[in-house]
Write a protein that holds these residues in place. Structure first.
Motif, PDB file in Angstrom:
ATOM      1  N   THR A  99       8.924   4.903 -11.710  1.00 54.04           N
ATOM      2  CA  THR A  99       8.294   6.205 -12.374  1.00 54.04           C
ATOM      3  C   THR A  99       9.155   6.857 -13.262  1.00 54.04           C
ATOM      4  O   THR A  99       8.942   7.515 -14.214  1.00 54.04           O
ATOM      5  N   GLY A 100      10.689   6.578 -12.932  1.00 56.44           N
ATOM      6  CA  GLY A 100      11.707   7.274 -13.821  1.00 56.44           C
ATOM      7  C   GLY A 100      11.648   6.727 -15.229  1.00 56.44           C
ATOM      8  O   GLY A 100      11.843   7.417 -16.163  1.00 56.44           O
ATOM      9  N   ALA A 101      11.286   5.547 -15.138  1.00 58.61           N
ATOM     10  CA  ALA A 101      11.344   4.816 -16.602  1.00 58.61           C
ATOM     11  C   ALA A 101      10.196   5.377 -17.473  1.00 58.61           C
ATOM     12  O   ALA A 101      10.090   5.134 -18.717  1.00 58.61           O
ATOM     13  N   PHE A 102       8.957   6.110 -16.972  1.00 59.28           N
ATOM     14  CA  PHE A 102       8.036   6.537 -17.614  1.00 59.28           C
ATOM     15  C   PHE A 102       8.367   8.145 -17.721  1.00 59.28           C
ATOM     16  O   PHE A 102       7.348   9.053 -18.165  1.00 59.28           O
ATOM     17  N   GLY A 103       9.320   8.416 -17.464  1.00 59.16           N
ATOM     18  CA  GLY A 103       9.848  10.099 -17.570  1.00 59.16           C
ATOM     19  C   GLY A 103       9.126  10.991 -16.509  1.00 59.16           C
ATOM     20  O   GLY A 103       9.230  12.081 -16.619  1.00 59.16           O
ATOM     21  N   VAL A 104       8.822  10.323 -15.378  1.00 62.29           N
ATOM     22  CA  VAL A 104       8.278  11.210 -14.177  1.00 62.29           C
ATOM     23  C   VAL A 104       9.305  11.888 -13.677  1.00 62.29           C
ATOM     24  O   VAL A 104      10.224  11.162 -12.843  1.00 62.29           O
ATOM     25  N   SER A 105       9.221  13.233 -13.517  1.00 64.46           N
ATOM     26  CA  SER A 105      10.407  13.826 -12.731  1.00 64.46           C
ATOM     27  C   SER A 105       9.838  14.216 -11.365  1.00 64.46           C
ATOM     28  O   SER A 105       8.797  14.192 -11.002  1.00 64.46           O
ATOM     29  N   GLY A 161       0.749  -1.124  -0.014  1.00 64.74           N
ATOM     30  CA  GLY A 161       0.124  -0.250  -0.032  1.00 64.74           C
ATOM     31  C   GLY A 161       1.061   1.137   0.128  1.00 64.74           C
ATOM     32  O   GLY A 161       0.577   2.320  -0.868  1.00 64.74           O
ATOM     33  N   VAL A 162       1.826   1.414   0.583  1.00 64.39           N
ATOM     34  CA  VAL A 162       2.861   2.347   0.877  1.00 64.39           C
ATOM     35  C   VAL A 162       3.533   2.666  -0.544  1.00 64.39           C
ATOM     36  O   VAL A 162       3.496   3.935  -1.095  1.00 64.39           O
ATOM     37  N   CYS A 163       3.887   1.634  -1.206  1.00 63.39           N
ATOM     38  CA  CYS A 163       4.767   1.904  -2.433  1.00 63.39           C
ATOM     39  C   CYS A 163       3.750   2.300  -3.375  1.00 63.39           C
ATOM     40  O   CYS A 163       4.019   3.177  -4.363  1.00 63.39           O
ATOM     41  N   LEU A 164       2.423   1.583  -3.421  1.00 61.26           N
ATOM     42  CA  LEU A 164       1.564   1.793  -4.473  1.00 61.26           C
ATOM     43  C   LEU A 164       1.056   3.584  -4.271  1.00 61.26           C
ATOM     44  O   LEU A 164       0.833   4.165  -5.325  1.00 61.26           O
ATOM     45  N   VAL A 165       0.679   3.676  -3.359  1.00 58.08           N
ATOM     46  CA  VAL A 165       0.218   4.999  -3.191  1.00 58.08           C
ATOM     47  C   VAL A 165       1.446   6.231  -3.340  1.00 58.08           C
ATOM     48  O   VAL A 165       0.966   7.122  -4.098  1.00 58.08           O
ATOM     49  N   ALA A 166       2.510   5.864  -2.909  1.00 66.52           N
ATOM     50  CA  ALA A 166       3.801   6.904  -3.414  1.00 66.52           C
ATOM     51  C   ALA A 166       3.708   6.985  -4.771  1.00 66.52           C
ATOM     52  O   ALA A 166       3.858   8.012  -5.358  1.00 66.52           O
ATOM     53  N   GLY A 167       3.888   5.630  -5.535  1.00 65.75           N
ATOM     54  CA  GLY A 167       3.887   5.780  -6.939  1.00 65.75           C
ATOM     55  C   GLY A 167       2.701   6.403  -7.612  1.00 65.75           C
ATOM     56  O   GLY A 167       3.029   6.944  -8.605  1.00 65.75           O
ATOM     57  N   GLY A 168       1.610   6.202  -6.947  1.00 66.21           N
ATOM     58  CA  GLY A 168       0.468   6.867  -7.733  1.00 66.21           C
ATOM     59  C   GLY A 168       0.386   8.195  -7.581  1.00 66.21           C
ATOM     60  O   GLY A 168      -0.055   8.644  -8.616  1.00 66.21           O
ATOM     61  N   PHE A 169       0.740   9.012  -6.348  1.00 68.04           N
ATOM     62  CA  PHE A 169       1.106  10.254  -6.258  1.00 68.04           C
ATOM     63  C   PHE A 169       2.190  10.836  -7.293  1.00 68.04           C
ATOM     64  O   PHE A 169       1.762  11.952  -8.139  1.00 68.04           O
ATOM     65  N   ALA A 170       3.181   9.927  -7.758  1.00 69.64           N
ATOM     66  CA  ALA A 170       4.232  10.250  -8.670  1.00 69.64           C
ATOM     67  C   ALA A 170       3.607  10.170  -9.969  1.00 69.64           C
ATOM     68  O   ALA A 170       3.778  11.161 -10.867  1.00 69.64           O
ATOM     69  N   PHE A 171       2.770   9.114 -10.113  1.00 71.13           N
ATOM     70  CA  PHE A 171       2.188   9.169 -11.737  1.00 71.13           C
ATOM     71  C   PHE A 171       1.199  10.280 -11.939  1.00 71.13           C
ATOM     72  O   PHE A 171       0.829  10.558 -12.903  1.00 71.13           O
ATOM     73  N   VAL A 172       0.481  10.664 -10.717  1.00 67.07           N
ATOM     74  CA  VAL A 172      -0.474  11.950 -10.766  1.00 67.07           C
ATOM     75  C   VAL A 172       0.202  13.061 -11.295  1.00 67.07           C
ATOM     76  O   VAL A 172      -0.180  13.844 -12.251  1.00 67.07           O
TER      77      VAL A 172
END
Length: 477
Positions: free
Chosen positions: A432-438, A304-315
């Motif tokens: 997230t970096g692989a998708f270009g998210v800064s 859950g922690v990893c997914l929420v953190a990654g979700g905010f980054a993708f947002v």
């Protein structure tokens, strides 16, 4: 109506209090599975653009979510088996009475199976109904991620309904078979004395405890190594790797409970202070049934922690914080580049939706399952607390013992989950970096959110458990 069916129906009605926790666990699992796999259908009710509808078709998204929900099914299957085992253990003397009255083992097994199936069927219906009623709430996350207006809509998804029923029937049948086999292999004398027999810890002894600890650490170490050094392999084999982390964590918890208990007993000053000896024995005595739940909670919180953190980054990436330099090919026209950017944004929004949806639900479900487990265990220990009350223990000491016991059950899986997340966040940053998210992954806010959710459930659970013990002691006098 056949005799076994009448007995099963009467037992369920008479034991409604015993079945309450089991029923709530099953219903919550059904609601969770349905909510997961009906998200694609809910998306169709929103005012999506043509581009969004071309990327986010209901059938494709539902299929993706069903694949992801396999991990949820496995975790809930473990929880259901543990909850069912707890329930059956409390009623073994009742099953022994059936044997003393002349019932054959096959008849007793049929009664137990019918009871489990009755409760399972009602739980499934209630859970799906709850999932449908709560679908507008889950839609708030969807609307925020895709930046579309939210509107109230109740979602009925045939594909999600079929998937949920199939998975739920499998879990119920599995738990029923486990309990029927357990009852049939028990001698009548064991069933009569079931309430006096504690749970056996199968890793007793220093050699077996050490071996279990080493195997668990090796499994966890392998998961951490793959996560940090081979992220591509981790992504491709995420389900078996998560299962390896589950079994490794469970082994460490089993061995750690024995080691911690033995270390505390060697320090007589600490062990004999207040009711620590009682709390320690309570924790050790339930290590077998508790470890499955605690490990599941640990895995859910870590994910859950990893997914929420990654979700905010993708947002953030879907809303503009993304590096599109990979689209700088001079042969690509401006119109094609704009279409590629728009498609990438929608894919990032899809990833964000899946990550946030699963992450938040994982954290809440982990806390809820742990609360249910503690309520049931404390209720099962009322006789022990009543005995302490009868020999003169202060009510404040009893309340303190309850708080320490519940606190240990909340603190251990949370601490282990955060340790897992130290390595998991490195994989999230890679993904997230692989998708270009800064930008940095928002780790600390998510950790604080997780601690707050677990803390809130801990306070609620403590209050209910302390109140239950006080009521039991007052009624026993």
């Amino acid at each position: 109506m056949p005799l076994t069916l009448r007995l099963a129906h009467g037992n369920v009605r008479r034991s409604i209090g015993d079945y309450a926790v089991y029923f709530a666990t099953l219903a919550f699992g059904a609601a969770l599975l349905y909510s997961f796999t009906s998200a694609g259908t809910f998306l169709e009710t929103l005012d999506l653009t043509d581009l969004q509808r071309s990327v986010l078709t209901a059938d494709s998204l539902n299929t993706i979510l069903q694949v992801f929900s396999l991990l949820v099914v496995i975790i809930f299957a473990s929880i259901v088996v543990s909850a069912n085992r707890f329930l059956v253990r409390r009623r073994k003397r009742e099953f022994a009475l059936y044997g003393l009255l002349g019932m054959r083992a096959g008849q007793v097994s049929r009664i137990l199976a019918l009871e489990c199936l009755m409760v399972g069927a009602v739980s499934l219906a209630v859970g799906i109904a709850a999932g449908v009623l709560l679908s507008p709430v889950f839609g708030l996350i969807t609307a925020a991620v895709f930046e579309v207006p939210w509107r109230f809509a109740l979602v009925v998804s045939p594909s999600a309904l079929g998937w949920t029923v199939g998975c739920f029937v499998g879990m119920t049948v599995l738990s029923t078979i486990v309990n029927v086999v357990d009852i049939r292999r028990r001698p009548l004398l064991d069933l009569v004395n079931a309430d006096k027999a504690g749970e056996r810890d199968h890793v007793t002894g220093p050699v077996r405890t050490t071996l279990t600890l080493l195997v668990g650490l090796a499994c966890i170490g392998a998961v951490w190594f793959v996560c940090t050094t081979l992220p591509d392999a981790f992504f491709m084999a995420i389900l078996p790797i998560c299962l390896l982390a589950y079994f490794g964590t469970k082994a460490v918890m089993r061995a750690g409970a024995s080691i911690a208990g033995a270390a505390l007993r060697r320090s007589r000053t600490l062990y004999l202070r207040g009711l620590r000896c009682f709390v320690s024995r309570q924790l050790e005595g339930r290590v077998v049934s508790s470890c499955s739940t605690l490990t599941s909670v640990c895995v859910l919180v870590a994910l859950g922690v990893c997914l929420v953190a990654g979700g905010f980054a993708f947002v953030a990436g879907a809303h503009g914080q993304v590096d599109f330099s990979m689209l700088g090919d001079p042969t690509v026209t401006a119109e094609q580049a704009a279409d590629d950017i728009a498609n990438l944004r929608q894919m990032l929004a899809l990833f964000a939706f899946i990550s946030l949806f699963y992450g938040v639900t994982f954290m809440v479900s982990a806390a809820a399952m742990l609360a249910l487990q503690q309520l049931s265990q404390t209720e099962d220990s009322h006789a022990s607390y009543l005995m302490l009350d009868e020999i003169g223990c202060d009510r404040h000491m009893l309340a303190g013992a309850v708080r320490r016991q519940v606190g240990a059950y909340f603190a251990v899986p949370l601490a282990m989950a955060l340790v897992h997340d130290v390595f998991g966040m490195r994989f999230v940053a890679y993904l997230t970096g692989a998708f270009g998210v800064s930008g940095a992954v928002p780790v600390m806010p998510v950790v604080l959110l997780t601690v707050a959710v677990m803390g809130a459930y801990y306070l609620i659970t403590c209050r209910q458990c302390v109140r239950g013990v006080a009521t039991a002691c007052a009624a026993g006098r």
